[in-house]
Design a protein around this motif. Sequence first.
Motif, PDB file in Angstrom:
ATOM      1  N   PHE A   8      39.066  30.481  33.234  1.00  0.00           N
ATOM      2  CA  PHE A   8      38.750  30.109  34.620  1.00  0.00           C
ATOM      3  C   PHE A   8      37.535  30.841  35.173  1.00  0.00           C
ATOM      4  CE2 PHE A   8      40.148  33.798  37.186  1.00  0.00           C
ATOM      5  CZ  PHE A   8      40.782  34.554  36.215  1.00  0.00           C
ATOM      6  N   LYS A   9      37.101  31.886  34.476  1.00  0.00           N
ATOM      7  CA  LYS A   9      35.992  32.698  34.999  1.00  0.00           C
ATOM      8  C   LYS A   9      34.713  31.886  35.162  1.00  0.00           C
ATOM      9  CE  LYS A   9      38.563  36.404  34.530  1.00  0.00           C
ATOM     10  NZ  LYS A   9      39.005  37.275  35.606  1.00  0.00           N
ATOM     11  N   ASP A  10      34.544  30.838  34.366  1.00  0.00           N
ATOM     12  CA  ASP A  10      33.288  30.080  34.403  1.00  0.00           C
ATOM     13  C   ASP A  10      33.026  29.441  35.767  1.00  0.00           C
ATOM     14  OD1 ASP A  10      32.984  30.741  31.764  1.00  0.00           O
ATOM     15  OD2 ASP A  10      33.753  28.837  30.996  1.00  0.00           O
ATOM     16  N   ALA A  39      32.790  44.965  34.638  1.00  0.00           N
ATOM     17  CA  ALA A  39      33.852  45.603  33.853  1.00  0.00           C
ATOM     18  C   ALA A  39      34.826  44.483  33.569  1.00  0.00           C
ATOM     19  CB  ALA A  39      34.529  46.692  34.678  1.00  0.00           C
ATOM     20  N   SER A  40      35.478  44.512  32.405  1.00  0.00           N
ATOM     21  CA  SER A  40      36.268  43.329  32.083  1.00  0.00           C
ATOM     22  C   SER A  40      37.399  43.612  31.117  1.00  0.00           C
ATOM     23  CB  SER A  40      35.348  42.265  31.478  1.00  0.00           C
ATOM     24  OG  SER A  40      36.065  41.099  31.168  1.00  0.00           O
ATOM     25  N   THR A  41      38.450  42.791  31.239  1.00  0.00           N
ATOM     26  CA  THR A  41      39.490  42.780  30.211  1.00  0.00           C
ATOM     27  C   THR A  41      39.156  41.711  29.171  1.00  0.00           C
ATOM     28  OG1 THR A  41      40.831  41.263  31.546  1.00  0.00           O
ATOM     29  CG2 THR A  41      41.292  43.628  31.785  1.00  0.00           C
ATOM     30  N   GLY A  42      37.978  41.127  29.260  1.00  0.00           N
ATOM     31  CA  GLY A  42      37.493  40.239  28.201  1.00  0.00           C
ATOM     32  C   GLY A  42      36.928  38.914  28.661  1.00  0.00           C
ATOM     33  N   ASN A  43      37.657  38.201  29.492  1.00  0.00           N
ATOM     34  CA  ASN A  43      37.190  36.862  29.862  1.00  0.00           C
ATOM     35  C   ASN A  43      35.981  36.884  30.778  1.00  0.00           C
ATOM     36  OD1 ASN A  43      38.824  35.114  28.385  1.00  0.00           O
ATOM     37  ND2 ASN A  43      40.550  35.455  29.777  1.00  0.00           N
ATOM     38  N   THR A  44      35.986  37.792  31.738  1.00  0.00           N
ATOM     39  CA  THR A  44      34.827  37.876  32.633  1.00  0.00           C
ATOM     40  C   THR A  44      33.579  38.186  31.825  1.00  0.00           C
ATOM     41  OG1 THR A  44      36.205  38.658  34.442  1.00  0.00           O
ATOM     42  CG2 THR A  44      33.854  39.080  34.646  1.00  0.00           C
ATOM     43  N   SER A  45      33.706  39.107  30.869  1.00  0.00           N
ATOM     44  CA  SER A  45      32.521  39.493  30.099  1.00  0.00           C
ATOM     45  C   SER A  45      32.012  38.323  29.259  1.00  0.00           C
ATOM     46  CB  SER A  45      32.809  40.710  29.231  1.00  0.00           C
ATOM     47  OG  SER A  45      33.974  40.541  28.473  1.00  0.00           O
ATOM     48  N   GLY A  96      48.543  37.168  38.139  1.00  0.00           N
ATOM     49  CA  GLY A  96      47.806  38.139  38.945  1.00  0.00           C
ATOM     50  C   GLY A  96      47.348  39.322  38.115  1.00  0.00           C
ATOM     51  N   GLY A  97      46.034  39.601  38.157  1.00  0.00           N
ATOM     52  CA  GLY A  97      45.467  40.785  37.497  1.00  0.00           C
ATOM     53  C   GLY A  97      44.723  41.581  38.549  1.00  0.00           C
ATOM     54  N   ASN A  98      43.405  41.334  38.618  1.00  0.00           N
ATOM     55  CA  ASN A  98      42.595  41.991  39.642  1.00  0.00           C
ATOM     56  C   ASN A  98      42.720  41.260  40.981  1.00  0.00           C
ATOM     57  OD1 ASN A  98      41.068  44.282  39.940  1.00  0.00           O
ATOM     58  ND2 ASN A  98      39.117  43.290  39.508  1.00  0.00           N
ATOM     59  N   LEU A  99      43.409  40.128  40.965  1.00  0.00           N
ATOM     60  CA  LEU A  99      43.816  39.328  42.138  1.00  0.00           C
ATOM     61  C   LEU A  99      42.678  38.560  42.805  1.00  0.00           C
ATOM     62  CD1 LEU A  99      46.472  41.772  43.603  1.00  0.00           C
ATOM     63  CD2 LEU A  99      46.839  39.755  42.161  1.00  0.00           C
ATOM     64  N   GLY A 100      41.590  38.355  42.066  1.00  0.00           N
ATOM     65  CA  GLY A 100      40.510  37.523  42.594  1.00  0.00           C
ATOM     66  C   GLY A 100      40.899  36.053  42.616  1.00  0.00           C
ATOM     67  N   ASN A 101      41.545  35.596  41.548  1.00  0.00           N
ATOM     68  CA  ASN A 101      41.815  34.161  41.432  1.00  0.00           C
ATOM     69  C   ASN A 101      42.826  33.685  42.469  1.00  0.00           C
ATOM     70  OD1 ASN A 101      41.082  31.786  40.110  1.00  0.00           O
ATOM     71  ND2 ASN A 101      42.892  31.857  38.793  1.00  0.00           N
ATOM     72  N   SER A 102      43.900  34.442  42.646  1.00  0.00           N
ATOM     73  CA  SER A 102      44.886  34.046  43.660  1.00  0.00           C
ATOM     74  C   SER A 102      44.223  34.013  45.037  1.00  0.00           C
ATOM     75  CB  SER A 102      46.094  34.988  43.644  1.00  0.00           C
ATOM     76  OG  SER A 102      45.691  36.317  43.442  1.00  0.00           O
ATOM     77  N   LEU A 133      46.937  27.635  34.388  1.00  0.00           N
ATOM     78  CA  LEU A 133      46.752  28.286  33.080  1.00  0.00           C
ATOM     79  C   LEU A 133      45.292  28.753  33.027  1.00  0.00           C
ATOM     80  CD1 LEU A 133      48.714  25.831  30.773  1.00  0.00           C
ATOM     81  CD2 LEU A 133      49.548  27.838  32.014  1.00  0.00           C
ATOM     82  N   THR A 134      45.127  30.049  32.870  1.00  0.00           N
ATOM     83  CA  THR A 134      43.816  30.648  33.105  1.00  0.00           C
ATOM     84  C   THR A 134      42.949  30.797  31.855  1.00  0.00           C
ATOM     85  OG1 THR A 134      45.081  32.689  33.006  1.00  0.00           O
ATOM     86  CG2 THR A 134      44.414  31.929  35.192  1.00  0.00           C
ATOM     87  N   GLY A 135      43.602  30.838  30.679  1.00  0.00           N
ATOM     88  CA  GLY A 135      42.819  31.069  29.465  1.00  0.00           C
ATOM     89  C   GLY A 135      43.297  30.220  28.302  1.00  0.00           C
TER      90      GLY A 135
HETATM   91  N1  F0G Z   1      44.378  35.244  33.343  1.00  0.00           N
HETATM   92  C1  F0G Z   1      43.358  35.535  32.518  1.00  0.00           C
HETATM   93  C2  F0G Z   1      43.258  34.793  31.235  1.00  0.00           C
HETATM   94  C3  F0G Z   1      42.415  36.519  32.884  1.00  0.00           C
HETATM   95  O1  F0G Z   1      41.409  36.799  32.062  1.00  0.00           O
HETATM   96  C4  F0G Z   1      42.583  37.211  34.105  1.00  0.00           C
HETATM   97  C5  F0G Z   1      41.650  38.255  34.512  1.00  0.00           C
HETATM   98  C6  F0G Z   1      43.664  36.850  34.924  1.00  0.00           C
HETATM   99  C7  F0G Z   1      44.530  35.866  34.512  1.00  0.00           C
HETATM  100  C8  F0G Z   1      43.888  37.486  36.243  1.00  0.00           C
HETATM  101  O2  F0G Z   1      43.008  36.976  37.191  1.00  0.00           O
HETATM  102  O3  F0G Z   1      42.014  39.135  37.885  1.00  0.00           O
HETATM  103  O4  F0G Z   1      41.646  37.065  39.192  1.00  0.00           O
HETATM  104  O5  F0G Z   1      43.894  38.154  39.160  1.00  0.00           O
HETATM  105  N2  F0G Z   1      40.720  38.710  33.796  1.00  0.00           N
HETATM  106  C9  F0G Z   1      39.661  39.625  34.248  1.00  0.00           C
HETATM  107  C10 F0G Z   1      38.629  39.824  33.173  1.00  0.00           C
HETATM  108  C11 F0G Z   1      40.120  40.816  34.921  1.00  0.00           C
HETATM  109  O6  F0G Z   1      37.947  40.865  33.158  1.00  0.00           O
HETATM  110  O7  F0G Z   1      38.441  38.940  32.354  1.00  0.00           O
HETATM  111  P1  F0G Z   1      42.620  37.893  38.437  1.00  0.00           P
END
Ligand code: F0G
Length: 465
Positions: free
Chosen positions: A139-141, A162-168, A266-272, A403-405
């Motif tokens: 979803f980062k795109d 900084a990233s857990t992978g997808n943003t980068s 929910g991760g860094n909570l930008g998407n929600s 579904l985000t990834g």
């Molecule tokens: N799902 C996936 C596949 C993600 O990569 C992330 C976040 C989330 C959910 C959570 O979304 O942060 O907006 O609440 N990934 C970030 C990254 C942090 O660096 O790729 P979020």
Amino acid sequence: MTDQDSSTTQIENVISQLRCIACGATGEDGAKSVRCPQCGDLLEVAYPGWKTSRGMRAAGLEATGLRSLWKERRTSFEPLDASGVWRFREVLPELRDWNDVITLREGNTPVYELPGCGRVAGVSLLYAKHQGMNPTGSFKDTGMTAAASFARQGGFRWVACASTGNTSASMAAYAARAGMRSLVLIPQGQITWGKLSQALDYGAVTCQLKTDFDGCMRVLDEVVQRMPVYLLNSINPYRLEGQKTAAIELLERFDWQVPDHVIVPGGNLGNSSALGKAFVEMKELGLISRLPKLSVIQAEGANALVRTMRENGGKTLISVRAETMATAIRIGSPASWKKAVRVLEATGGAVEEVSEVEMALAKAEIGADGIGCEPASAVTLAGLKKLVKQGFVKKNESVVLILTGNLLKDPDFTLKFHRGDLFIGTEHEEEATSVLTPRQHAPIVLDANANTVVKVLEHAERNES
Ligand code: F0G
């Protein structure tokens, strides 16, 4: 940024400005810093120009006009129209020059029915909006096309995250398309090979730091203060504007009928925050008449928002030391927590946490519906099951999982799951064996002859019936 009358920043057509979520200070679009210069809190894009004496209108258009314009653009080959983000440009911040847009034809992602998952969760109308079907697989795109375009407009040579992978992965791709350089900070050993390899292939300068995601974020904050690089994490307000469009597409797909529930990891909570902002704005503009309940699901080991809501009603953030196999959401101190709390309050959504085994099972169930996703996305289905049991989601209500990834982001997890290795030697081993075994499909090594294959086929057929 200064406190000023909103009318002074009105631009023709899209009328937007940056506004601090804490002190309310406003400033013109296109600021180089992604934090409020007055108080340091996060910024958001506000649209004071939508208010007219006759109600709310984006770009001078009524709800019906916007709906048909957005739909019509789906048949166009013009890059701006073909993007599932920029075809909604009437409700996005305006670039001074549309040629600055960097697009990879993001968005326009599918919505699938999930009949098998609906049965296991106990709801009759279950759908998935698959943001993993974006160009770099997440979803980062949708956010990156917006924020990277503003980086180009701002004349930046370097972008960073900084990233857990997808943003980068996403940032590196969009930067490469724009001829910008990209700097990636990732926690060493804590991102999947798929995501890391994407960043490398798109030419990012990739630093694996000996810390976790939260540590990478702290280092990056300092780097952007010292060097002229533009921060593309989701605290960047333009990222969230792009990510809003997934919610708009979803509403369009249901002919502007609002689903009862939308469920997001929910991760860094930008998407929600982004999706919630979109729903609220669509209601303000009269495109929908009510809001869906937007619920956020976290992994038990990375449950900062869950604890924050349960233990102090969303007043101050309770950070945690994050630990989960869903590396995408292994985040202990979510930056956009205030925005997410606001969305939960506005939409009446819930927060819930799920265990590692619950997440792994849900991922296999989504796979069994022929869809597939990465582990972090599967928390949505695991969370839904809990929300149904609690009575928060009713059997006959419509539910959409975000579904985000993409499944292929983390094949290692999937292989270990099917080989039965995922939980070996962990405290979950016993539970995992009993709950997950029926969903496991390990590869079968055979001699190369038809008889053995036929036997396997017959055995599989007997077990199925
Ligand atoms: N799902 C996936 C596949 C993600 O990569 C992330 C976040 C989330 C959910 C959570 O979304 O942060 O907006 O609440 N990934 C970030 C990254 C942090 O660096 O790729 P979020």
